[in-house]
Design a protein around this motif. Structure first.
Motif, mmCIF file in Angstrom:
data_model
loop_
_atom_site.group_PDB
_atom_site.id
_atom_site.type_symbol
_atom_site.label_atom_id
_atom_site.label_comp_id
_atom_site.label_asym_id
_atom_site.label_seq_id
_atom_site.Cartn_x
_atom_site.Cartn_y
_atom_site.Cartn_z
ATOM 1 N N SER A 1 0.859 -1.180 0.000
ATOM 2 C CA SER A 1 0.000 0.000 0.000
ATOM 3 C C SER A 1 0.901 1.238 0.000
ATOM 4 C CB SER A 1 -0.903 0.013 1.234
ATOM 5 O OG SER A 1 -1.662 1.197 1.275
ATOM 6 N N VAL A 2 0.866 2.016 -1.096
ATOM 7 C CA VAL A 2 1.835 3.084 -1.301
ATOM 8 C C VAL A 2 1.156 4.443 -1.404
ATOM 9 C CG1 VAL A 2 3.691 3.952 -2.765
ATOM 10 C CG2 VAL A 2 3.362 1.484 -2.506
ATOM 11 N N THR A 3 1.664 5.400 -0.625
ATOM 12 C CA THR A 3 1.278 6.805 -0.755
ATOM 13 C C THR A 3 2.453 7.549 -1.356
ATOM 14 O OG1 THR A 3 -0.190 6.704 1.172
ATOM 15 C CG2 THR A 3 0.559 8.897 0.465
ATOM 16 N N ALA A 4 2.212 8.311 -2.411
ATOM 17 C CA ALA A 4 3.272 9.067 -3.077
ATOM 18 C C ALA A 4 3.061 10.556 -2.833
ATOM 19 C CB ALA A 4 3.270 8.781 -4.571
ATOM 20 N N VAL A 5 4.158 11.275 -2.668
ATOM 21 C CA VAL A 5 4.121 12.729 -2.581
ATOM 22 C C VAL A 5 4.755 13.262 -3.863
ATOM 23 C CG1 VAL A 5 4.812 14.780 -1.294
ATOM 24 C CG2 VAL A 5 4.343 12.634 -0.083
ATOM 25 N N ALA A 6 4.000 14.111 -4.588
ATOM 26 C CA ALA A 6 4.468 14.548 -5.900
ATOM 27 C C ALA A 6 3.969 15.955 -6.211
ATOM 28 C CB ALA A 6 3.992 13.567 -6.975
ATOM 29 N N SER A 7 4.495 16.528 -7.279
ATOM 30 C CA SER A 7 4.052 17.833 -7.750
ATOM 31 C C SER A 7 2.712 17.697 -8.460
ATOM 32 C CB SER A 7 5.081 18.419 -8.714
ATOM 33 O OG SER A 7 5.124 17.639 -9.903
ATOM 34 N N PRO A 8 1.995 18.792 -8.682
ATOM 35 C CA PRO A 8 0.709 18.709 -9.394
ATOM 36 C C PRO A 8 0.835 18.046 -10.766
ATOM 37 C CG PRO A 8 0.971 20.878 -8.401
ATOM 38 C CD PRO A 8 2.280 20.170 -8.215
ATOM 39 N N ALA A 9 1.912 18.351 -11.485
ATOM 40 C CA ALA A 9 2.094 17.790 -12.827
ATOM 41 C C ALA A 9 2.357 16.294 -12.810
ATOM 42 C CB ALA A 9 3.249 18.508 -13.532
ATOM 43 N N ALA A 10 2.802 15.788 -11.655
ATOM 44 C CA ALA A 10 3.192 14.380 -11.578
ATOM 45 C C ALA A 10 2.143 13.485 -10.932
ATOM 46 C CB ALA A 10 4.501 14.250 -10.797
ATOM 47 N N VAL A 11 1.050 14.056 -10.463
ATOM 48 C CA VAL A 11 0.041 13.268 -9.738
ATOM 49 C C VAL A 11 -0.465 12.099 -10.577
ATOM 50 C CG1 VAL A 11 -2.313 13.329 -8.826
ATOM 51 C CG2 VAL A 11 -0.680 15.110 -8.171
ATOM 52 N N ASN A 12 -0.840 12.364 -11.821
ATOM 53 C CA ASN A 12 -1.378 11.298 -12.664
ATOM 54 C C ASN A 12 -0.339 10.236 -12.989
ATOM 55 O OD1 ASN A 12 -3.962 12.373 -12.720
ATOM 56 N ND2 ASN A 12 -3.576 13.588 -14.565
ATOM 57 N N PHE A 13 0.932 10.640 -13.122
ATOM 58 C CA PHE A 13 1.994 9.662 -13.370
ATOM 59 C C PHE A 13 2.175 8.753 -12.157
ATOM 60 C CE2 PHE A 13 3.092 12.699 -16.679
ATOM 61 C CZ PHE A 13 3.481 11.866 -17.728
ATOM 62 N N ALA A 14 2.175 9.342 -10.966
ATOM 63 C CA ALA A 14 2.327 8.542 -9.754
ATOM 64 C C ALA A 14 1.200 7.520 -9.626
ATOM 65 C CB ALA A 14 2.371 9.451 -8.523
ATOM 66 N N LYS A 15 -0.014 7.933 -9.983
ATOM 67 C CA LYS A 15 -1.147 6.996 -9.956
ATOM 68 C C LYS A 15 -0.961 5.887 -10.989
ATOM 69 C CE LYS A 15 -4.607 10.342 -8.297
ATOM 70 N NZ LYS A 15 -5.803 11.143 -8.659
ATOM 71 N N GLY B 1 1.389 3.216 -9.931
ATOM 72 C CA GLY B 1 0.965 2.275 -8.908
ATOM 73 C C GLY B 1 0.671 2.823 -7.533
ATOM 74 N N ALA B 2 0.815 4.124 -7.322
ATOM 75 C CA ALA B 2 0.512 4.684 -6.001
ATOM 76 C C ALA B 2 -0.973 4.555 -5.697
ATOM 77 C CB ALA B 2 0.930 6.149 -5.939
ATOM 78 N N ASP B 3 -1.306 4.091 -4.491
ATOM 79 C CA ASP B 3 -2.710 3.974 -4.082
ATOM 80 C C ASP B 3 -3.294 5.327 -3.721
ATOM 81 O OD1 ASP B 3 -3.059 0.891 -3.893
ATOM 82 O OD2 ASP B 3 -1.170 1.309 -2.867
ATOM 83 N N ALA B 4 -2.454 6.210 -3.205
ATOM 84 C CA ALA B 4 -2.868 7.580 -2.878
ATOM 85 C C ALA B 4 -1.727 8.510 -3.241
ATOM 86 C CB ALA B 4 -3.194 7.703 -1.392
ATOM 87 N N VAL B 5 -2.076 9.717 -3.691
ATOM 88 C CA VAL B 5 -1.052 10.698 -4.064
ATOM 89 C C VAL B 5 -1.335 12.014 -3.357
ATOM 90 C CG1 VAL B 5 0.129 11.885 -5.933
ATOM 91 C CG2 VAL B 5 -0.820 9.605 -6.334
ATOM 92 N N ILE B 6 -0.328 12.550 -2.699
ATOM 93 C CA ILE B 6 -0.429 13.838 -2.025
ATOM 94 C C ILE B 6 0.266 14.898 -2.883
ATOM 95 C CG2 ILE B 6 0.297 15.161 0.007
ATOM 96 C CD1 ILE B 6 0.114 12.545 1.607
ATOM 97 N N ASP B 7 -0.475 15.902 -3.276
ATOM 98 C CA ASP B 7 0.080 17.044 -3.995
ATOM 99 C C ASP B 7 0.719 17.957 -2.951
ATOM 100 O OD1 ASP B 7 0.537 19.500 -5.195
ATOM 101 O OD2 ASP B 7 -1.400 19.601 -6.201
ATOM 102 N N TYR B 8 2.055 18.054 -2.965
ATOM 103 C CA TYR B 8 2.728 18.791 -1.887
ATOM 104 C C TYR B 8 2.456 20.284 -1.911
ATOM 105 C CZ TYR B 8 6.464 20.035 -5.243
ATOM 106 O OH TYR B 8 7.172 20.510 -6.314
ATOM 107 N N THR B 9 1.904 20.804 -3.009
ATOM 108 C CA THR B 9 1.548 22.232 -3.036
ATOM 109 C C THR B 9 0.233 22.496 -2.317
ATOM 110 O OG1 THR B 9 0.329 22.108 -5.138
ATOM 111 C CG2 THR B 9 2.717 22.474 -5.259
#
Length: 314
Positions: free
Chosen positions: A172-186, A189-197
């Motif tokens: 179970s993976v949570t990724a922290v990424a930029s707005p432009a990278a959210v869809n790539f992180a998903k 394979g990331a189950d949840a993505v946090i937009d750090y902005t």
């Protein structure tokens, strides 16, 4: 042949295109006509003199560690490669040698057959960040569907490989990424993505079994706020002092600080090639021609790159 070299430590303006003799191979080496070289943070850390204790301070120096190309010649002791084979690999000494040239000579043990499904640019993107991701996975130990993992700074080459390898493990993976990278992180394979902005990951209530900081900005001291009592912080960008001190401090806490030091090997390349055959995707963000090598480094060093930046050589 043409190559990229520099005569002093510094920013991208020290990089120069130079003429050098084509390498002469030894019995155990292969000569490769280079088609693509990927750019890694290690390249500019060495060039800026941040790693001179390990890299030394002799000049001229060359740049680029992992590459893909075609075998031009093989030494008499080489039995597993022949002229015309498409391969990818790494230079012999990643602290001193450089692949950003028309030809490179390396031991045959430092190259692997390029999968037909990969472009040269994609294959050149595999060794350094791929090996780092495999090493991180090994440091995590036995992970499963109950493992809660945070990947901070998940959109670069390292994160691209790690997220997909973790997905194949079922964590179970949570990724922290930029707005432009959210869809790539998903997608990776990331189950949840946090937009750090929009959200501070350190302010949330959730805690994790494993935190890996690929950005180099969170740090162990901050990460402890979101780590479980018995948990692991993985640090792939340690300061030299952190290597010995982390071992000492781990004796007194359940929140362990582990440094990642990796090197491409046949073992981790086999694992990566298997993952690629099982669907692991390699995102090449931008490709530059050899004549724009300096621009390629400026672009890569600007930060926030999704996937990998590659220089192609015709």
């Amino acid at each position: 042949m043409k190559a990229i070299a520099y005569q002093k430590f510094g920013n991208t303006d020290v990089l120069q295109t130079v003429e050098e003799p084509k390498p002469v191979i030894r019995a155990h080496e292969v000569l490769i006509k280079v088609k693509a070289v990927s750019i890694n943070p290690m390249d500019w850390k060495i060039r800026k003199g941040e790693m001179k204790l390990m890299s030394g301070s002799t000049f001229p120096r060359h740049t680029g560690v992992d590459f893909a190309g075609v075998i031009e010649d093989a030494g008499p002791s080489v039995t597993n490669f022949k002229k015309g084979d498409e391969v990818f690999g790494v230079v012999k000494n990643n602290m001193k040698d450089g692949a950003l040239a028309e030809y490179v000579a390396v031991p045959a043990t430092h190259v692997w057959k390029k999968p037909a499904a990969l472009t040269f640019a994609q294959a050149a993107s595999v060794p350094i960040v791929g090996a780092a991701a495999v090493t991180a996975l090994e440091k995590m130990g036995n992970i499963n569907t109950n493992s809660q993992i945070l990947v901070n700074g998940a959109s670069g080459g390292f994160g691209m490989f790690l997220l997909q390898l973790l997905k194949q493990k079922g964590a179970s993976v949570t990724a922290v990424a930029s707005p432009a990278a959210v869809n790539f992180a998903k997608k990776w394979g990331a189950d949840a993505v946090i937009d750090y902005t929009k959200e501070n990951v350190l302010a949330q209530q959730k805690t994790y079994d494993i935190v890996i900081d690929l950005s180099g900005r969170m740090g162990y001291a901050n990460a402890k706020q979101i780590m479980k009592p018995k948990s692991l912080f993985l640090n792939p960008t340690p300061q030299p002092i952190e290597i010995p001190t982390s071992l000492f401090k781990n004796l007194f806490t359940g929140k362990k600080h582990t440094v990642i030091l990796s090197q491409p090997t046949s073992k981790n390349m086999v694992l990566l090639l298997n993952a690629i055959s099982n669907g692991l995707q390699i995102e090449v963000n931008k490709v530059f021609p050899f004549a724009q090598s300096v621009e390629a480094y400026r672009y890569a060093e600007s930060g926030g790159i999704i996937g990998k930046v590659v220089v192609e050589i015709n």
